[in-house]
Design a protein around this motif. Sequence first.
Motif, short mmCIF file in Angstrom:
data_model
loop_
_atom_site.label_atom_id
_atom_site.label_comp_id
_atom_site.label_asym_id
_atom_site.label_seq_id
_atom_site.Cartn_x
_atom_site.Cartn_y
_atom_site.Cartn_z
N LYS A 119 0.86 -1.18 0.00
CA LYS A 119 0.00 0.00 0.00
C LYS A 119 0.90 1.23 0.00
O LYS A 119 1.72 1.39 0.91
N LYS A 120 0.78 2.09 -1.00
CA LYS A 120 1.73 3.19 -1.12
C LYS A 120 1.16 4.33 -1.96
O LYS A 120 0.13 4.19 -2.63
N ILE A 121 1.87 5.47 -1.93
CA ILE A 121 1.58 6.56 -2.86
C ILE A 121 2.24 6.20 -4.19
O ILE A 121 3.44 5.95 -4.24
N ARG A 136 -0.75 7.74 -10.92
CA ARG A 136 -1.77 8.70 -10.45
C ARG A 136 -2.55 9.26 -11.64
O ARG A 136 -3.77 9.40 -11.58
N ASP A 152 -1.78 12.75 -2.90
CA ASP A 152 -1.56 12.02 -1.65
C ASP A 152 -2.41 10.74 -1.56
O ASP A 152 -2.47 10.09 -0.51
N LEU A 194 -3.54 6.91 -1.84
CA LEU A 194 -2.85 5.64 -1.70
C LEU A 194 -3.46 4.60 -2.66
O LEU A 194 -4.65 4.63 -2.95
N TRP A 238 -3.14 0.19 -3.73
CA TRP A 238 -2.54 -1.13 -3.59
C TRP A 238 -1.75 -1.41 -4.87
O TRP A 238 -2.30 -1.28 -5.97
N VAL A 274 -6.98 2.73 -2.77
CA VAL A 274 -7.36 2.27 -1.43
C VAL A 274 -8.73 2.81 -1.04
O VAL A 274 -9.46 2.16 -0.29
#
Length: 239
Positions: free
Chosen positions: A104-106, A112, A120, A122, A124, A146
Motif C-alpha cells: 500500500k503506497k503513494i 496517479r 496524496d 494511496l 494497492w 485504497v
Amino acid sequence: MKQTKYQQIYNELSSSIRDGTYKPNSKLPSEHELADAFGTSRETIRKALNLLSQNGMIQKIKARGSVVLDLNRYEFPVSGLVSFKELSEKMNRSSRTIVHDLDKKIPSKWVREQLDLSDDALVWHVLRAREIDGEKIILDRDYFPVDYVPELTRSICENSIYDYLENDMGLTVSYAKKEIVVEEADEDDILYLDLNEYKHVVVVRNYVYLNDTTLIEYTESRHRLDKFRFVDFARREKQ
C-alpha cells in the motif's frame, strides 16, 4: 496456379512444424543448410522463412536463428473482461499465481494520472507472475485505489481479486478500456518471467470500471510473445 519455389518450401516447412517434426522452441536448420537441402538459393529460403514468420510459425532471433513457435497459443479475449483464474479454468491448464509484491503506497505520477488520483492518494500495488503448465508467461502490475479497495491480502491476490471485489465486497466490475502494445522486456520481465531469450513482451494496459463508471483499477499485463494470440469478434454496422 503454379507455386513459386519459396511457396513450395514454405508449405513443406509449415507442414513439418504442424505435424511436430519441428517441435516448439526448437530451431530450424540454418539458411545455408536449408538452401542445400532444397537445392536453391539462400534468397529463396529467406523468402520462405519470412512467410513462416508472417504467419506466426517461427520467430527470428538474432544469433539464434529461426525458432519454431508453439502453434497451440492461448487465446486471450481482447473485448472480454475475464480474470486469470477464469481464463485458466476455461483452458483446462495447470496454472499458478505467484505474488511477488503487495504494497500500500503513494504511486508514481504516471500511475496517479492513469487512475486520476490526487497527489496524496494511496493505492494497492500488486506484482504477480502467472504460470501456465510450469512456465511463467504473464506478469501483472495491478493498481487499486485504497479509497475503493480498503483491504487486500496475499491470499486474495493468489486466488482472484475480481472474485473478492464481486463476491466479498459486492462491487460490480462492468467494463474496461484496453491498449495493446509491444515493448522491450524490462527488468521485472527478465527477473520474473521465463522469456526464453525473447527481448520483447506484449503489454495489455487495462483501465477497469465499475457499473457506476468508477475507475477502480489500472493494470499492465505483460505477456511472453510466443504464447498468446489476442482474439476479438467484430461486426460491420450498416452505414
